[in-house]
Design a protein around this motif. Structure first.
Motif, PDB file in Angstrom:
ATOM      1  N   MET A 222       0.829  -1.206   0.000  1.00  0.00           N
ATOM      2  CA  MET A 222       0.000   0.000   0.000  1.00  0.00           C
ATOM      3  C   MET A 222       0.863   1.256   0.000  1.00  0.00           C
ATOM      4  SD  MET A 222      -3.161  -0.754  -0.303  1.00  0.00           S
ATOM      5  CE  MET A 222      -4.153   0.577   0.339  1.00  0.00           C
ATOM      6  N   ARG A 223       1.976   1.240   0.715  1.00  0.00           N
ATOM      7  CA  ARG A 223       2.874   2.398   0.698  1.00  0.00           C
ATOM      8  C   ARG A 223       3.409   2.645  -0.704  1.00  0.00           C
ATOM      9  NH1 ARG A 223       6.063   1.130   6.394  1.00  0.00           N
ATOM     10  NH2 ARG A 223       4.638   2.314   7.755  1.00  0.00           N
ATOM     11  N   PHE A 224       3.747   1.570  -1.390  1.00  0.00           N
ATOM     12  CA  PHE A 224       4.226   1.686  -2.771  1.00  0.00           C
ATOM     13  C   PHE A 224       3.135   2.286  -3.657  1.00  0.00           C
ATOM     14  CE2 PHE A 224       4.097  -0.339  -6.989  1.00  0.00           C
ATOM     15  CZ  PHE A 224       5.274   0.158  -7.534  1.00  0.00           C
ATOM     16  N   GLN A 225       1.915   1.786  -3.523  1.00  0.00           N
ATOM     17  CA  GLN A 225       0.801   2.273  -4.344  1.00  0.00           C
ATOM     18  C   GLN A 225       0.501   3.748  -4.048  1.00  0.00           C
ATOM     19  OE1 GLN A 225      -0.708   0.491  -6.721  1.00  0.00           O
ATOM     20  NE2 GLN A 225       0.353  -1.436  -6.286  1.00  0.00           N
ATOM     21  N   ILE A 226       0.516   4.115  -2.778  1.00  0.00           N
ATOM     22  CA  ILE A 226       0.226   5.498  -2.391  1.00  0.00           C
ATOM     23  C   ILE A 226       1.304   6.439  -2.908  1.00  0.00           C
ATOM     24  CG2 ILE A 226       0.140   7.046  -0.383  1.00  0.00           C
ATOM     25  CD1 ILE A 226      -1.440   4.808   1.067  1.00  0.00           C
ATOM     26  N   ASP A 227       2.559   6.012  -2.823  1.00  0.00           N
ATOM     27  CA  ASP A 227       3.646   6.848  -3.349  1.00  0.00           C
ATOM     28  C   ASP A 227       3.458   7.099  -4.844  1.00  0.00           C
ATOM     29  OD1 ASP A 227       4.852   7.073  -0.888  1.00  0.00           O
ATOM     30  OD2 ASP A 227       6.392   5.549  -1.272  1.00  0.00           O
ATOM     31  N   ARG A 228       3.066   6.077  -5.577  1.00  0.00           N
ATOM     32  CA  ARG A 228       2.855   6.243  -7.016  1.00  0.00           C
ATOM     33  C   ARG A 228       1.675   7.192  -7.277  1.00  0.00           C
ATOM     34  NH1 ARG A 228       2.594   0.982 -10.375  1.00  0.00           N
ATOM     35  NH2 ARG A 228       0.744   0.584  -9.117  1.00  0.00           N
ATOM     36  N   CYS A 229       0.615   7.043  -6.513  1.00  0.00           N
ATOM     37  CA  CYS A 229      -0.532   7.946  -6.676  1.00  0.00           C
ATOM     38  C   CYS A 229      -0.121   9.391  -6.442  1.00  0.00           C
ATOM     39  CB  CYS A 229      -1.650   7.569  -5.703  1.00  0.00           C
ATOM     40  SG  CYS A 229      -2.659   6.185  -6.241  1.00  0.00           S
ATOM     41  N   ARG A 230       0.641   9.628  -5.394  1.00  0.00           N
ATOM     42  CA  ARG A 230       1.046  11.002  -5.088  1.00  0.00           C
ATOM     43  C   ARG A 230       1.950  11.567  -6.187  1.00  0.00           C
ATOM     44  NH1 ARG A 230       1.470   9.733   1.299  1.00  0.00           N
ATOM     45  NH2 ARG A 230      -0.600  10.527   1.849  1.00  0.00           N
ATOM     46  N   ALA A 231       2.778  10.717  -6.765  1.00  0.00           N
ATOM     47  CA  ALA A 231       3.613  11.173  -7.883  1.00  0.00           C
ATOM     48  C   ALA A 231       2.751  11.532  -9.090  1.00  0.00           C
ATOM     49  CB  ALA A 231       4.626  10.087  -8.252  1.00  0.00           C
ATOM     50  N   LEU A 232       1.689  10.772  -9.325  1.00  0.00           N
ATOM     51  CA  LEU A 232       0.776  11.074 -10.428  1.00  0.00           C
ATOM     52  C   LEU A 232       0.046  12.393 -10.193  1.00  0.00           C
ATOM     53  CD1 LEU A 232      -0.716   7.503 -11.025  1.00  0.00           C
ATOM     54  CD2 LEU A 232       0.750   8.774 -12.617  1.00  0.00           C
ATOM     55  N   TYR A 233      -0.420  12.624  -8.963  1.00  0.00           N
ATOM     56  CA  TYR A 233      -1.069  13.905  -8.649  1.00  0.00           C
ATOM     57  C   TYR A 233      -0.099  15.066  -8.868  1.00  0.00           C
ATOM     58  CZ  TYR A 233      -5.242  11.784  -6.499  1.00  0.00           C
ATOM     59  OH  TYR A 233      -6.418  11.103  -6.272  1.00  0.00           O
ATOM     60  N   ALA A 234       1.139  14.892  -8.420  1.00  0.00           N
ATOM     61  CA  ALA A 234       2.138  15.957  -8.581  1.00  0.00           C
ATOM     62  C   ALA A 234       2.397  16.244 -10.051  1.00  0.00           C
ATOM     63  CB  ALA A 234       3.434  15.570  -7.868  1.00  0.00           C
ATOM     64  N   GLU A 235       2.467  15.191 -10.856  1.00  0.00           N
ATOM     65  CA  GLU A 235       2.668  15.401 -12.297  1.00  0.00           C
ATOM     66  C   GLU A 235       1.467  16.113 -12.902  1.00  0.00           C
ATOM     67  OE1 GLU A 235       3.131  12.889 -16.472  1.00  0.00           O
ATOM     68  OE2 GLU A 235       3.330  11.824 -14.551  1.00  0.00           O
ATOM     69  N   ALA A 236       0.265  15.679 -12.522  1.00  0.00           N
ATOM     70  CA  ALA A 236      -0.952  16.270 -13.093  1.00  0.00           C
ATOM     71  C   ALA A 236      -1.063  17.754 -12.764  1.00  0.00           C
ATOM     72  CB  ALA A 236      -2.177  15.523 -12.577  1.00  0.00           C
ATOM     73  N   GLU A 237      -0.642  18.147 -11.572  1.00  0.00           N
ATOM     74  CA  GLU A 237      -0.746  19.552 -11.180  1.00  0.00           C
ATOM     75  C   GLU A 237       0.113  20.467 -12.055  1.00  0.00           C
ATOM     76  OE1 GLU A 237      -0.133  20.412  -7.084  1.00  0.00           O
ATOM     77  OE2 GLU A 237      -1.872  19.243  -6.403  1.00  0.00           O
ATOM     78  N   GLN A 238       1.123  19.895 -12.700  1.00  0.00           N
ATOM     79  CA  GLN A 238       1.963  20.709 -13.592  1.00  0.00           C
ATOM     80  C   GLN A 238       1.158  21.260 -14.777  1.00  0.00           C
ATOM     81  OE1 GLN A 238       5.685  18.722 -14.725  1.00  0.00           O
ATOM     82  NE2 GLN A 238       5.551  17.484 -12.867  1.00  0.00           N
ATOM     83  N   GLY A 239       0.042  20.619 -15.090  1.00  0.00           N
ATOM     84  CA  GLY A 239      -0.762  21.055 -16.217  1.00  0.00           C
ATOM     85  C   GLY A 239      -1.789  22.126 -15.881  1.00  0.00           C
ATOM     86  N   ILE A 240      -1.976  22.431 -14.603  1.00  0.00           N
ATOM     87  CA  ILE A 240      -3.010  23.399 -14.229  1.00  0.00           C
ATOM     88  C   ILE A 240      -2.764  24.782 -14.830  1.00  0.00           C
ATOM     89  CG2 ILE A 240      -4.022  24.622 -12.248  1.00  0.00           C
ATOM     90  CD1 ILE A 240      -3.932  21.976 -10.720  1.00  0.00           C
ATOM     91  N   PRO A 241      -1.527  25.274 -14.892  1.00  0.00           N
ATOM     92  CA  PRO A 241      -1.317  26.584 -15.532  1.00  0.00           C
ATOM     93  C   PRO A 241      -1.736  26.644 -17.000  1.00  0.00           C
ATOM     94  CG  PRO A 241       0.593  25.991 -14.204  1.00  0.00           C
ATOM     95  CD  PRO A 241      -0.281  24.770 -14.277  1.00  0.00           C
ATOM     96  N   LEU A 242      -1.920  25.494 -17.641  1.00  0.00           N
ATOM     97  CA  LEU A 242      -2.348  25.473 -19.038  1.00  0.00           C
ATOM     98  C   LEU A 242      -3.848  25.714 -19.182  1.00  0.00           C
ATOM     99  CD1 LEU A 242      -0.300  22.343 -20.213  1.00  0.00           C
ATOM    100  CD2 LEU A 242       0.323  24.754 -20.460  1.00  0.00           C
ATOM    101  N   LEU A 243      -4.576  25.674 -18.070  1.00  0.00           N
ATOM    102  CA  LEU A 243      -6.028  25.856 -18.087  1.00  0.00           C
ATOM    103  C   LEU A 243      -6.367  27.336 -17.948  1.00  0.00           C
ATOM    104  CD1 LEU A 243      -6.987  22.988 -15.593  1.00  0.00           C
ATOM    105  CD2 LEU A 243      -6.821  22.851 -18.098  1.00  0.00           C
ATOM    106  N   PRO A 244      -7.590  27.726 -18.319  1.00  0.00           N
ATOM    107  CA  PRO A 244      -8.015  29.105 -18.054  1.00  0.00           C
ATOM    108  C   PRO A 244      -7.913  29.421 -16.569  1.00  0.00           C
ATOM    109  CG  PRO A 244      -9.589  27.990 -19.477  1.00  0.00           C
ATOM    110  CD  PRO A 244      -8.629  26.940 -18.998  1.00  0.00           C
ATOM    111  N   ARG A 245      -7.591  30.649 -16.250  1.00  0.00           N
ATOM    112  CA  ARG A 245      -7.325  31.018 -14.862  1.00  0.00           C
ATOM    113  C   ARG A 245      -8.484  30.666 -13.932  1.00  0.00           C
ATOM    114  NH1 ARG A 245      -6.087  37.073 -12.392  1.00  0.00           N
ATOM    115  NH2 ARG A 245      -6.200  36.422 -10.213  1.00  0.00           N
ATOM    116  N   GLU A 246      -9.739  30.856 -14.398  1.00  0.00           N
ATOM    117  CA  GLU A 246     -10.881  30.603 -13.520  1.00  0.00           C
ATOM    118  C   GLU A 246     -11.049  29.123 -13.182  1.00  0.00           C
ATOM    119  OE1 GLU A 246     -12.505  30.841 -17.790  1.00  0.00           O
ATOM    120  OE2 GLU A 246     -11.053  31.933 -16.541  1.00  0.00           O
ATOM    121  N   ALA A 247     -10.327  28.255 -13.909  1.00  0.00           N
ATOM    122  CA  ALA A 247     -10.394  26.817 -13.625  1.00  0.00           C
ATOM    123  C   ALA A 247      -9.282  26.350 -12.709  1.00  0.00           C
ATOM    124  CB  ALA A 247     -10.337  26.024 -14.938  1.00  0.00           C
ATOM    125  N   HIS A 248      -8.270  27.178 -12.484  1.00  0.00           N
ATOM    126  CA  HIS A 248      -7.101  26.734 -11.714  1.00  0.00           C
ATOM    127  C   HIS A 248      -7.492  26.241 -10.329  1.00  0.00           C
ATOM    128  CE1 HIS A 248      -3.927  29.250 -14.139  1.00  0.00           C
ATOM    129  NE2 HIS A 248      -4.629  28.428 -14.897  1.00  0.00           N
TER     130      HIS A 248
END
Length: 308
Positions: A222-248
């Motif tokens: 479970m620790r391994f799975q959770i670490d991978r999930c958190r890495a995916l969330y961190a990667e996904a957040e890099q794309g938020i600046p590409l969205l319109p500001r009101e969606a950030h």
């Protein structure tokens, strides 16, 4: 999930269809609904419709009634797909989420391949119960979750390839979080979404899952799975600046709220068999405030830096 009824026997309006989808999201997608409220009204309405569209098939597959069989559910999904296509073409259909979502598809030019790929993933659940590797699992999660993130991008008007990639990653992170939270429930449905090679790597057998045994091997997995999930969330957040500001802010908050389920799993000592990992309303409010402060601070800091 009955439709909101039109008054005095009148035909339901599109507004009532959207309101029905909002009620479905409020009832079944608590964290999603909480974050959705921070979108502008028109976007919020479209997100309600998207949720309503995906919720119906998900409910049929995961919570079938006593008289349902895989064959009857497949027929239901096939009929839903045909009605979706008819609704997008402007023909009348009976289900409120299809009428509302078809309006969204037309309004935001969502390619039909994405909702159809979602329905393909729902069909996979009727016959596919195991996945050998994480890469193989993603043949399912692409349709079950990543395409939902991609459709969100169309609603938000951010369809450049990088934005679609990060949105698909956010969908994957949320779906994997669901898998970790629902291991016991999925086992009862005959499914094991955790990749087979990873179970073997950590020495976790399906018998252990069946008996709900939480030991050192399970905790390590479970620790391994959770670490991978958190890495995916961190990667996904890099794309938020590409969205319109009101969606950030609502997108950032939605991801943060769902990621907090991982904290709840840890708080429950990784026992996902006897305790459902969830966040309280107070936790949601506190996280909403902290996320808003972080978002506003970053905007202010970036503006100041750009003026230097």
């Amino acid at each position: 999930m009955r439709s909101l009824m039109a008054r005095r026997g009148e035909e339901p309006t599109l507004e009532q269809d959207y309101a029905h989808c909002q009620a479905v999201q409020r009832a079944h997608g608590v964290s999603y609904y909480f974050a959705t409220r921070f979108f502008p009204p028109e976007t919020r309405r479209a997100v309600h419709a998207l949720y309503g569209f995906v919720r119906y098939p998900d409910q049929w597959v995961d919570c079938p009634d006593a008289h349902s069989s895989p064959e009857s559910i497949r027929a239901q999904l096939d009929a839903y797909e045909r009605d979706l296509i008819r609704a997008v073409c402007g023909e009348p259909v009976s289900l409120p989420p299809l009428r509302a979502f078809a309006d969204v598809v037309r309004r935001y030019h969502i390619p039909l391949r994405y909702p159809l790929e979602f329905l393909d993933a729902m069909r996979m659940d009727l016959t596919r119960t195991r996945y050998a590797t994480f890469a193989e699992l993603q043949t399912y999660t692409w349709g079950s979750a990543s395409v939902v993130g991609v459709m969100m991008c169309y609603i938000l008007g951010a369809v450049q390839p990088d934005a679609l990639h990060y949105a698909a990653t956010m969908g994957l992170a949320m779906q994997m979080t669901n898998f970790l939270r629902d291991v016991g429930e999925d086992w009862a449905r005959g499914r094991v979404y955790l990749p087979q090679d990873e179970l073997q790597r950590f020495g976790v057998s399906e018998a252990q899952i069946a008996n709900g045994v939480v030991d050192d091997r399970w905790v390590a997995l479970m620790r391994f799975q959770i670490d991978r999930c958190r890495a995916l969330y961190a990667e996904a957040e890099q794309g938020i600046p590409l969205l319109p500001r009101e969606a950030h802010y609502p997108v950032l908050l939605g991801g943060r709220l769902y990621a907090r389920i991982l904290n709840a799993i840890e708080r429950n000592d990784y026992d996902v068999f006897r305790q459902r990992a969830r966040t309280t309303h107070a936790e949601k409010l506190a996280l909403a405030a902290a996320t808003y402060y972080e978002w506003r601070y970053n905007i202010t800091t970036n503006r100041s830096a750009s003026r230097m």
